[in-house]
Motif scaffolding. Structure first.
Motif, PDB file in Angstrom:
ATOM      1  N   ALA A 197       0.860  -1.209   0.000  1.00  0.00           N
ATOM      2  CA  ALA A 197       0.000   0.000   0.000  1.00  0.00           C
ATOM      3  C   ALA A 197       0.883   1.242   0.000  1.00  0.00           C
ATOM      4  O   ALA A 197       0.610   2.206  -0.733  1.00  0.00           O
ATOM      5  CB  ALA A 197      -0.919  -0.003   1.220  1.00  0.00           C
ATOM      6  N   GLY A 198       1.957   1.215   0.764  1.00  0.00           N
ATOM      7  CA  GLY A 198       2.869   2.369   0.823  1.00  0.00           C
ATOM      8  C   GLY A 198       3.560   2.597  -0.520  1.00  0.00           C
ATOM      9  O   GLY A 198       3.683   3.740  -0.981  1.00  0.00           O
TER      10      GLY A 198
ATOM     11  N   LYS B 180       1.039   3.903  -2.992  1.00  0.00           N
ATOM     12  CA  LYS B 180       0.691   5.293  -2.666  1.00  0.00           C
ATOM     13  C   LYS B 180       1.737   6.250  -3.257  1.00  0.00           C
ATOM     14  O   LYS B 180       1.380   7.237  -3.913  1.00  0.00           O
ATOM     15  CB  LYS B 180       0.612   5.460  -1.143  1.00  0.00           C
ATOM     16  CG  LYS B 180       0.217   6.851  -0.721  1.00  0.00           C
ATOM     17  CD  LYS B 180       0.194   7.008   0.789  1.00  0.00           C
ATOM     18  CE  LYS B 180      -0.050   8.481   1.127  1.00  0.00           C
ATOM     19  NZ  LYS B 180       0.368   8.841   2.454  1.00  0.00           N
ATOM     20  N   SER B 181       3.021   5.943  -3.053  1.00  0.00           N
ATOM     21  CA  SER B 181       4.030   6.886  -3.548  1.00  0.00           C
ATOM     22  C   SER B 181       4.065   6.890  -5.082  1.00  0.00           C
ATOM     23  O   SER B 181       4.207   7.942  -5.706  1.00  0.00           O
ATOM     24  CB  SER B 181       5.400   6.602  -2.935  1.00  0.00           C
ATOM     25  OG  SER B 181       5.874   5.368  -3.404  1.00  0.00           O
TER      26      SER B 181
ATOM     27  N   CYS C  75       1.551   6.256  -7.155  1.00  0.00           N
ATOM     28  CA  CYS C  75       0.348   6.897  -7.709  1.00  0.00           C
ATOM     29  C   CYS C  75       0.374   8.412  -7.477  1.00  0.00           C
ATOM     30  O   CYS C  75      -0.152   9.172  -8.302  1.00  0.00           O
ATOM     31  CB  CYS C  75      -0.919   6.267  -7.128  1.00  0.00           C
ATOM     32  SG  CYS C  75      -1.155   4.608  -7.776  1.00  0.00           S
ATOM     33  N   THR C  76       0.999   8.832  -6.378  1.00  0.00           N
ATOM     34  CA  THR C  76       1.150  10.275  -6.158  1.00  0.00           C
ATOM     35  C   THR C  76       1.973  10.871  -7.308  1.00  0.00           C
ATOM     36  O   THR C  76       1.639  11.941  -7.836  1.00  0.00           O
ATOM     37  CB  THR C  76       1.845  10.526  -4.792  1.00  0.00           C
ATOM     38  OG1 THR C  76       1.067   9.873  -3.790  1.00  0.00           O
ATOM     39  CG2 THR C  76       1.957  12.002  -4.482  1.00  0.00           C
TER      40      THR C  76
ATOM     41  N   THR D 288      -5.192  -2.520  -3.595  1.00  0.00           N
ATOM     42  CA  THR D 288      -4.296  -1.515  -4.191  1.00  0.00           C
ATOM     43  C   THR D 288      -5.049  -0.643  -5.203  1.00  0.00           C
ATOM     44  O   THR D 288      -4.720   0.537  -5.361  1.00  0.00           O
ATOM     45  CB  THR D 288      -3.064  -2.166  -4.863  1.00  0.00           C
ATOM     46  OG1 THR D 288      -3.504  -3.208  -5.740  1.00  0.00           O
ATOM     47  CG2 THR D 288      -2.111  -2.737  -3.819  1.00  0.00           C
TER      48      THR D 288
ATOM     49  N   ILE E 126      -6.974   1.956  -3.257  1.00  0.00           N
ATOM     50  CA  ILE E 126      -5.980   2.905  -2.711  1.00  0.00           C
ATOM     51  C   ILE E 126      -5.569   3.891  -3.805  1.00  0.00           C
ATOM     52  O   ILE E 126      -5.554   5.107  -3.593  1.00  0.00           O
ATOM     53  CB  ILE E 126      -4.733   2.166  -2.171  1.00  0.00           C
ATOM     54  CG1 ILE E 126      -5.074   1.430  -0.878  1.00  0.00           C
ATOM     55  CG2 ILE E 126      -3.564   3.120  -1.939  1.00  0.00           C
ATOM     56  CD1 ILE E 126      -3.990   0.478  -0.394  1.00  0.00           C
ATOM     57  N   ALA E 127      -5.259   3.360  -4.977  1.00  0.00           N
ATOM     58  CA  ALA E 127      -4.861   4.237  -6.101  1.00  0.00           C
ATOM     59  C   ALA E 127      -5.971   5.245  -6.387  1.00  0.00           C
ATOM     60  O   ALA E 127      -5.710   6.433  -6.597  1.00  0.00           O
ATOM     61  CB  ALA E 127      -4.560   3.389  -7.340  1.00  0.00           C
TER      62      ALA E 127
ATOM     63  N   GLU F 257      -8.158   6.489  -4.359  1.00  0.00           N
ATOM     64  CA  GLU F 257      -8.179   7.532  -3.318  1.00  0.00           C
ATOM     65  C   GLU F 257      -7.031   8.524  -3.509  1.00  0.00           C
ATOM     66  O   GLU F 257      -7.219   9.734  -3.319  1.00  0.00           O
ATOM     67  CB  GLU F 257      -8.105   6.899  -1.917  1.00  0.00           C
ATOM     68  CG  GLU F 257      -9.372   6.145  -1.517  1.00  0.00           C
ATOM     69  CD  GLU F 257     -10.653   6.978  -1.676  1.00  0.00           C
ATOM     70  OE1 GLU F 257     -10.670   8.140  -1.234  1.00  0.00           O
ATOM     71  OE2 GLU F 257     -11.631   6.460  -2.263  1.00  0.00           O
ATOM     72  N   ILE F 258      -5.858   8.028  -3.883  1.00  0.00           N
ATOM     73  CA  ILE F 258      -4.707   8.927  -4.122  1.00  0.00           C
ATOM     74  C   ILE F 258      -5.043   9.887  -5.267  1.00  0.00           C
ATOM     75  O   ILE F 258      -4.805  11.094  -5.179  1.00  0.00           O
ATOM     76  CB  ILE F 258      -3.427   8.117  -4.511  1.00  0.00           C
ATOM     77  CG1 ILE F 258      -3.066   7.097  -3.442  1.00  0.00           C
ATOM     78  CG2 ILE F 258      -2.260   9.044  -4.835  1.00  0.00           C
ATOM     79  CD1 ILE F 258      -2.686   7.659  -2.122  1.00  0.00           C
TER      80      ILE F 258
END
Ligand code: NAI
Ligand code: OAA
Length: 317
Positions: free
Chosen positions: A126-127, A130-131, A133-134, A155, A158-159, A161-162
């Protein structure tokens, strides 16, 4: 330089470009497309880089990882196919890797070991997702994102939401890659039904973990008369396909070669859709209203903007 040497170079260059034209790589007929692979030095990343280098729809191939990409890029870059290859290593080069990408494929992350479930990968992957996709939101917000990193069922949300937080979310452009489930279902079905595997189609819906993987053998073609018992066994083998490979690799990771193949098939479908090829349909885990779940895998029609239509569950034959 001697005139004869110059003539020889000229003739080599000319025959090279004719060769490209003959094979349909002429730029006027095939648009330029940049594909970035994030996690390109990994078990999936390397064979996936190779397969994307073989794809004539790709004009630029960016290979990114936290380590090891110069070697992979130099190696793959010597293959005499259309795309230019560049390797990018470390966070400071991520922006360059992503800029201008049409499709970003993400096999970055930790794989399972025997005894683990895909959910056990959640915290670390997830971490990572997250980085990455940011950075996608910043450098190539319009790219189609093909998420391979597990657990795909998490995942992908999560993507989303990012991207929402960055103001770039487009539900038509985010895909969980479930193609390996389809690849497995086709292989196992062909083996039992004794039909040519190249002709087999089996939709796989739901998600990408254990019992959420639902192969619809009732809709498989060519049709066959397999017993309920065999269908139940085929379903279970498809659901446990990932674990079968994890156990066989005995601590050395999970599916990499079959996943690279599946990832290359799905990315190729995305590129064809972007290029306006009609009727490109693949199963994928996408934002969906097919069930009450916000994300669900089903057949999806791909087009110039990504998802053109999320198809329903279909009916049994
Ligand atoms: N969707 C699916 O059907 C499948 C998904 N997977 C998943 O794919 C992922 C990758 O699997 P493998 O390639 O076997 O693992 P691997 O460990 O061989 O390769 C992962 C690569 O990701 C890189 N990486 C780690 N953090 C990164 C970051 N922040 N940015 C860029 N790269 C980073 C590593 O350096 C490594 O090269 C796993 O999460 C695995 O569970 C695996 C098989 C099927
Ligand atoms: O099982 C795993 O951990 C890797 C995967 O998703 C698969 O092979 O389907």
């Amino acid at each position: 330089m001697k005139a004869s040497a110059l003539r020889s170079i000229k003739s080599t260059l000319t025959s090279g470009s004719c060769h490209l034209l003959r094979r349909g790589y002429a730029t006027e007929s095939v648009p330029d497309r940049k594909v970035a692979v994030l996690g390109a030095a990994g078990g999936i990343g390397q064979p996936l880089a190779l397969l994307m280098k073989l794809n004539p729809l790709v004009s630029k191939l960016a290979l990114y990882d936290i380590a090891g990409t110069p070697g992979v890029a130099a190696d793959v870059g010597h293959i005499n196919t259309r795309s230019e290859v560049a390797g990018y290593m470390g966070e400071e080069q991520l922006g360059q890797a992503l800029e201008g990408s049409d499709v970003v494929i993400i096999p970055a992350g930790v794989p399972r070991k025997p005894g683990m479930t895909r959910d056990d990968l959640f915290n670390i992957n997830a971490g990572i997702v997250k980085s990455l996709c940011t950075a996608i939101a910043k450098y190539c917000p319009n790219a189609l994102v093909n998420m391979i990193s597990n657990p795909v069922n998490s995942t992908v949300p999560i993507a989303a939401e990012i991207f929402k937080k960055a103001g770039t979310y487009d539900e038509k452009k985010l895909f969980g890659v479930t193609t390996l489930d389809v690849v497995r279902a086709k292989t196992f079905y062909a083996g039992k039904a004794k039909v040519p595997v190249a002709e087999v189609n089996v939709p796989v819906v739901g998600g990408h973990a254990g019992i959420t993987i639902l192969p619809l053998f009732s809709q498989a073609t060519p049709k066959s008369n397999l017993s309920d018992e065999v269908i139940t066994a085929l379903t279970k083998r498809t659901q446990d396909g990932g674990t079968e490979v994890v156990e066989a690799k005995a601590g050395k990771g999970s599916a990499t070669l079959s996943m690279a193949y599946a990832g290359a098939i799905f990315a190729d479908a995305c590129l064809k859709g972007l290029n306006g090829v009609p009727d490109v349909v693949e199963c994928s885990f996408v934002q969906s209203t097919v069930t009450e779940l916000p994300f669900f895998a089903s057949k999806v029609r791909l087009g110039k903007n990504g998802v053109e239509e999320v198809l329903g569950l279909g009916t049994s034959l």
